[in-house]
Design an enzyme around this catalytic site. Sequence first.
Site, mmCIF file in Angstrom:
data_model
loop_
_atom_site.group_PDB
_atom_site.id
_atom_site.type_symbol
_atom_site.label_atom_id
_atom_site.label_comp_id
_atom_site.label_asym_id
_atom_site.label_seq_id
_atom_site.Cartn_x
_atom_site.Cartn_y
_atom_site.Cartn_z
ATOM 1 N N GLU A 53 2.048 -0.375 -4.824
ATOM 2 C CA GLU A 53 0.887 0.750 -5.171
ATOM 3 C C GLU A 53 1.952 1.963 -5.085
ATOM 4 O OE1 GLU A 53 -3.240 2.850 -3.881
ATOM 5 O OE2 GLU A 53 -1.881 2.442 -2.504
ATOM 6 N N ASP B 184 0.792 -1.124 -0.030
ATOM 7 C CA ASP B 184 0.015 -0.063 0.076
ATOM 8 C C ASP B 184 0.863 1.155 -0.049
ATOM 9 O OD1 ASP B 184 -2.862 0.797 0.420
ATOM 10 O OD2 ASP B 184 -2.061 1.735 2.175
HETATM 11 C C1 GLC Z 1 -4.455 3.033 -0.679
HETATM 12 C C2 GLC Z 1 -5.570 2.187 -0.472
HETATM 13 C C3 GLC Z 1 -6.598 3.023 -0.075
HETATM 14 C C4 GLC Z 1 -6.490 3.515 1.283
HETATM 15 C C5 GLC Z 1 -5.051 4.050 1.376
HETATM 16 C C6 GLC Z 1 -4.688 4.403 2.789
HETATM 17 O O1 GLC Z 1 -4.536 3.942 -1.452
HETATM 18 O O2 GLC Z 1 -5.638 1.602 -1.789
HETATM 19 O O3 GLC Z 1 -7.917 1.846 0.084
HETATM 20 O O4 GLC Z 1 -7.453 4.304 1.783
HETATM 21 O O5 GLC Z 1 -4.083 3.560 0.697
HETATM 22 O O6 GLC Z 1 -4.100 3.239 3.284
#
Ligand code: GLC
Length: 513
Positions: free
Chosen positions: A258, A202
Amino acid sequence: MNRPWWQGAVVYQIYPRSFASSNGSGIGDLEGIRRRLDHLAWLGVDAIWLSPFYRSPMADYGYDVSDFCDVDPMFGDLDAFDRLLSDCHERGLKVVVDWVPNHTSDRHPWFEAARSDRDGPKRSWYVWRDPNPDGSPPNNWVASFDTTSPAWTLDEASGQWYLHLFLPEQPDLNWDEPEVEAAMHDTLRFWLDRGVDGFRMDVLHAIGKHPDLPDDPPEYLPIPHSALNHVPEVTLPRVRALRRLLDGYDGDRMMIGEVYLLDTSMVAEYYAGGEGLHLSFNFPPLYAPWDAGAWRHRIDEVATMIDPVGWPTWVLSNHDNPRHRTRYGSEARARAAAFLLLGLRGTPFLYAGEELGLEDAEVPPDRVLDPGGRDGCRAPIPWTPVDGHGWAVEDAWLPWPPGADRGVDAETLRRDPDSILALYRRLLAARRGSSALRFGAQRLIDTPDGALAWERTDGDDRRIVAVNFSGRAVPVDLGEEAVVVVASDGIDEGLPFDGVLRPELGIVLRPSG
Ligand code: GLC
């Protein structure tokens, strides 16, 4: 050639709250997922990615973790996880779990200790700063989800502010503190030892912040995530250390980041010349409109920036954005878009429900839950036409997606050979049956405006994929004969290609000359 599993795989994202329930609570759980594995095997995906199921107060629906090494009772327990993992492995499905390294819940024992004792050993695990002389927050960063608020909350007791790029309930960990890095590595080992095949990491770029936490320049504001400065010299050593940790395990454990930087050249840096991420999300294509020129630009960027340094990925929908069926506005387009997702060179990430052509749910104001406004794409999956759509409740935690009472459910669509679900299955089978589609080199073919076509080649195996974004028929000159393998409208499959792309068509062709 021996390729790692994650290059050839199609990964299916499961948002556990919304996938399937085993207990009539209206909220999905791990056992519910296990009981629906037949759907995934029948569909023909290769791996699942589970969004967080860890202990959490659910301020951000699980992305606020209060124990990285346990299952929230809402979703089951560690035994339920182990059963799910072993059933997946028995079926040849890999399991990727989410890992949230940038922040914890404010109820995580680490933060509770840090907050309660300014001089204690855990204080340095989070990012604390004194106020400015005028009492204002330490810098001008704004919080995601609510960009009118600072990314800082004042802790009255100590008089210091703590940083949270997301909700105040999600304090940022201080990755400059070596103990934090070590503790987070331990959480990875916990799941690796249990046998998971990889991690979706994440907001990974956020673990390397500029040490001075400088103000964002005014032109950044108020764009969410602007505070997530891209500081590769700080971040990349940490990413490489994660890679070394995974490489210490057997069996091609994979990490996908991500990297929420909407710039493909920056995303490419996180592959760190083969020593960083195996895969990274690259979101600009997800934000591209339904337009051939826009997509061509994004495909070119991936080919020139990602391909030379690592293996690309593709994603059209996830739990953070309106579904592409909703964004693009019609099922015909959603069908054609599947040929981008599954036909371009790279690993596709398919978000549960897109194979059913689900649209976002309409969420009335009194049922809005998510502070980030993302409830619509998180609507529960309708499995059956009746019996609470397989959830054994009238109403689940969020409203059903549109059409759930008119045949938009997995059971009904599965009986219909012309459904979008049947199309996804044919396309996944075509992909599995062709090393060109899974691994092949990619070359764009000249096409008239409004359409895109590309060739995929792996040794002797060749396929041509084409997508007509426009609402009119577009002729394409391939310069050779070809047979239709899969078409988004199901027409002419197995027959010679007639040289015309029908409006909003996706197609896979096999050269037959
Ligand atoms: C990422 C996740 C999202 C979350 C954020 C904070 O973007 O995909 O769902 O709210 O991180 O953890």
